[in-house]
Structures are given as C-alpha cells and as structure tokens.
Design a protein around this motif. Structure first.
Motif, PDB file in Angstrom:
ATOM      1  N   GLU A  75       9.865   3.371  -0.047  1.00  0.00           N
ATOM      2  CA  GLU A  75      10.379   4.830  -0.262  1.00  0.00           C
ATOM      3  C   GLU A  75      11.781   4.270  -1.188  1.00  0.00           C
ATOM      4  N   GLU A  76      12.745   3.473  -0.741  1.00  0.00           N
ATOM      5  CA  GLU A  76      13.607   3.177  -1.738  1.00  0.00           C
ATOM      6  C   GLU A  76      13.532   2.627  -2.930  1.00  0.00           C
ATOM      7  N   VAL A  77      12.463   1.757  -3.192  1.00  0.00           N
ATOM      8  CA  VAL A  77      12.382   1.102  -4.529  1.00  0.00           C
ATOM      9  C   VAL A  77      11.590   2.169  -5.371  1.00  0.00           C
ATOM     10  N   VAL A  78      10.530   3.115  -4.910  1.00  0.00           N
ATOM     11  CA  VAL A  78      10.065   3.949  -5.612  1.00  0.00           C
ATOM     12  C   VAL A  78      11.154   4.684  -6.093  1.00  0.00           C
ATOM     13  N   ARG A  79      11.730   5.428  -5.129  1.00  0.00           N
ATOM     14  CA  ARG A  79      12.916   6.292  -5.589  1.00  0.00           C
ATOM     15  C   ARG A  79      13.869   5.775  -6.645  1.00  0.00           C
ATOM     16  N   GLN A  80      14.063   4.376  -6.763  1.00  0.00           N
ATOM     17  CA  GLN A  80      15.011   3.947  -7.579  1.00  0.00           C
ATOM     18  C   GLN A  80      14.137   4.021  -8.946  1.00  0.00           C
ATOM     19  N   TRP A  81      12.924   3.354  -8.947  1.00  0.00           N
ATOM     20  CA  TRP A  81      12.173   3.304 -10.313  1.00  0.00           C
ATOM     21  C   TRP A  81      12.063   4.724 -10.864  1.00  0.00           C
ATOM     22  N   MET A  82      11.961   5.742 -10.032  1.00  0.00           N
ATOM     23  CA  MET A  82      11.671   7.220 -10.741  1.00  0.00           C
ATOM     24  C   MET A  82      13.188   7.475 -11.333  1.00  0.00           C
ATOM     25  N   GLY A 130       1.961  -2.800 -18.240  1.00  0.00           N
ATOM     26  CA  GLY A 130       3.383  -2.526 -18.117  1.00  0.00           C
ATOM     27  C   GLY A 130       3.942  -3.288 -16.752  1.00  0.00           C
ATOM     28  N   GLU A 131       5.081  -3.404 -16.574  1.00  0.00           N
ATOM     29  CA  GLU A 131       5.433  -3.961 -15.269  1.00  0.00           C
ATOM     30  C   GLU A 131       6.829  -3.379 -14.988  1.00  0.00           C
ATOM     31  N   ASN A 132       7.006  -3.239 -13.731  1.00  0.00           N
ATOM     32  CA  ASN A 132       8.249  -2.735 -13.016  1.00  0.00           C
ATOM     33  C   ASN A 132       8.684  -3.943 -12.115  1.00  0.00           C
ATOM     34  N   ILE A 133      10.039  -4.308 -12.239  1.00  0.00           N
ATOM     35  CA  ILE A 133      10.341  -5.329 -11.018  1.00  0.00           C
ATOM     36  C   ILE A 133      11.634  -4.466 -10.487  1.00  0.00           C
ATOM     37  N   ALA A 134      12.190  -5.003  -9.276  1.00  0.00           N
ATOM     38  CA  ALA A 134      13.167  -4.582  -8.647  1.00  0.00           C
ATOM     39  C   ALA A 134      13.656  -5.692  -7.598  1.00  0.00           C
ATOM     40  N   GLN A 165       8.611   5.647 -16.875  1.00  0.00           N
ATOM     41  CA  GLN A 165       7.780   5.987 -17.868  1.00  0.00           C
ATOM     42  C   GLN A 165       6.212   5.075 -17.336  1.00  0.00           C
ATOM     43  N   ASN A 166       6.465   3.962 -17.081  1.00  0.00           N
ATOM     44  CA  ASN A 166       5.441   3.191 -16.562  1.00  0.00           C
ATOM     45  C   ASN A 166       4.668   3.868 -15.524  1.00  0.00           C
ATOM     46  N   ILE A 167       5.544   4.270 -14.358  1.00  0.00           N
ATOM     47  CA  ILE A 167       4.817   5.183 -13.280  1.00  0.00           C
ATOM     48  C   ILE A 167       4.122   6.179 -13.792  1.00  0.00           C
ATOM     49  N   LEU A 168       4.393   7.235 -14.804  1.00  0.00           N
ATOM     50  CA  LEU A 168       3.765   8.336 -15.198  1.00  0.00           C
ATOM     51  C   LEU A 168       2.974   8.376 -16.384  1.00  0.00           C
ATOM     52  N   ALA A 169       3.004   7.181 -16.856  1.00  0.00           N
ATOM     53  CA  ALA A 169       2.044   6.840 -18.081  1.00  0.00           C
ATOM     54  C   ALA A 169       0.649   7.239 -18.085  1.00  0.00           C
ATOM     55  N   LYS A 170       0.084   8.073 -18.686  1.00  0.00           N
ATOM     56  CA  LYS A 170      -1.214   8.586 -18.562  1.00  0.00           C
ATOM     57  C   LYS A 170      -2.436   7.638 -19.028  1.00  0.00           C
ATOM     58  N   GLN A 176       0.859  -1.131   0.176  1.00  0.00           N
ATOM     59  CA  GLN A 176      -0.071   0.043  -0.011  1.00  0.00           C
ATOM     60  C   GLN A 176       0.893   1.188   0.014  1.00  0.00           C
ATOM     61  N   ARG A 177       1.981   1.101   0.695  1.00  0.00           N
ATOM     62  CA  ARG A 177       2.785   2.360   0.789  1.00  0.00           C
ATOM     63  C   ARG A 177       3.538   2.643  -0.517  1.00  0.00           C
ATOM     64  N   VAL A 178       3.646   1.758  -1.431  1.00  0.00           N
ATOM     65  CA  VAL A 178       4.365   1.811  -2.891  1.00  0.00           C
ATOM     66  C   VAL A 178       3.142   2.505  -3.667  1.00  0.00           C
ATOM     67  N   VAL A 179       1.834   2.133  -3.496  1.00  0.00           N
ATOM     68  CA  VAL A 179       0.851   2.595  -4.078  1.00  0.00           C
ATOM     69  C   VAL A 179       0.834   3.966  -3.819  1.00  0.00           C
ATOM     70  N   GLN A 180       0.773   4.423  -2.497  1.00  0.00           N
ATOM     71  CA  GLN A 180       0.790   5.889  -1.972  1.00  0.00           C
ATOM     72  C   GLN A 180       1.884   6.708  -2.743  1.00  0.00           C
ATOM     73  N   LEU A 181       2.968   6.186  -2.770  1.00  0.00           N
ATOM     74  CA  LEU A 181       4.093   7.178  -3.221  1.00  0.00           C
ATOM     75  C   LEU A 181       4.222   6.893  -4.604  1.00  0.00           C
ATOM     76  N   VAL A 182       3.615   6.090  -5.480  1.00  0.00           N
ATOM     77  CA  VAL A 182       3.392   6.161  -6.848  1.00  0.00           C
ATOM     78  C   VAL A 182       2.394   7.227  -7.408  1.00  0.00           C
ATOM     79  N   ASN A 183       1.253   7.205  -6.350  1.00  0.00           N
ATOM     80  CA  ASN A 183       0.237   8.216  -6.823  1.00  0.00           C
ATOM     81  C   ASN A 183       0.551   9.526  -6.304  1.00  0.00           C
TER      82      ASN A 183
END
Length: 138
Positions: free
Chosen positions: A91-98, A80-84, A105-110, A14-21
């Motif tokens: 926080e660390e995984v979302v920061r690295q994905w960003m 789309g898929e992101n793996i890590a 690109q996946n996180i910010l895809a419209k 859920q924290r990943v979802v919050q950070l992505v949003n």
C-alpha cells in the motif's frame, strides 16, 4: 548466462498487482495481466539493487530494463519500469508511486498490457521494489 530468480514474497507482489489494477480501474483503464516471467526479472532487478548497493534504473549488472527483459527472453514492443526502496508495505509503495508523476504515468499507461512485480529485502531489512510493464510485441 544462467538466470535464477531470487526468493519470492508472492503475497506482497500480488498485492501490488491488485492495487495497481484498482488504480487503473478507477481511471477506466483495463487491468494489467500479471506475468510470472516478468516478475522474475523484476525480482532479480530488486535483488541486484540490494546486493550491489545502488538505486537506479540502470543496473551495472544488466543495463536498462529493456536490455534485462530481452536477456531473460521476454520480448516487448514497449516497456516501462518503476523502482522504489524503503517502503514497508504494498500500500505504501503504490501510494508513493501514484503521487509521483512519472511513476503514475507508467501505472496508468493505456498501452501497457503486462505487469511484473519484484520485491526483495536486503540483509539490513531494507525493502526494494520493482515494477516492469510491457506491451506484447505481437
């Protein structure tokens, strides 16, 4: 084939979802809807990578994410898929994905509307993370 989901750490997912949003909001994009069924698939992918000792978008068990989603009964018009692996916190995984252009690109895809997140820790304590994004096929 009977599909069962591995154990859940909903706090991290859920924290990943919050950070992505939050990232999407910063760019003026709508929030993604959390989808439990997609999270079950993402969690299974993370577990599959850990148990079968690979790190790749192609699963020797399930194929690509598009195939995996369909085999779990999830239809889509885009995915789309992101793996890590190895990141200790959401926080660390979302920061690295960003900081990675393709993951960002996946996180910010419209066009994506749904998000599932899967987190799994292997027997040695290594975390595996999967994000699966879809667009409704309607």
């Amino acid at each position: 084939m009977v599909q069962t989901a591995p154990p859940v750490n909903t706090n991290y997912e859920q924290r990943v979802v919050q950070l992505v949003n939050a990232e999407r909001q910063a760019y003026g994009l709508p929030a993604l809807y959390y989808d439990q069924a997609i999270s079950n698939v993402a969690r299974t992918k993370s577990q599959d990578m850990a148990v079968n000792r690979y790190f790749d978008h192609y699963s020797p068990t399930y194929g690509m994410a598009n195939d995996m989603l369909l085999s779990f009964g999830i239809t889509w018009s885009a995915w789309g898929e992101n793996i890590a692996s190895g990141q200790e916190t959401p926080e660390e995984v979302v920061r690295q994905w960003m900081t990675s252009p393709t993951h960002r690109q996946n996180i910010l895809a419209k066009h994506f509307t749904f998000l599932g997140v899967g987190y799994y820790v292997d027997s040695s304590g290594t975390p595996y993370w999967t994000q699966m994004f879809t667009t409704d096929d309607k």
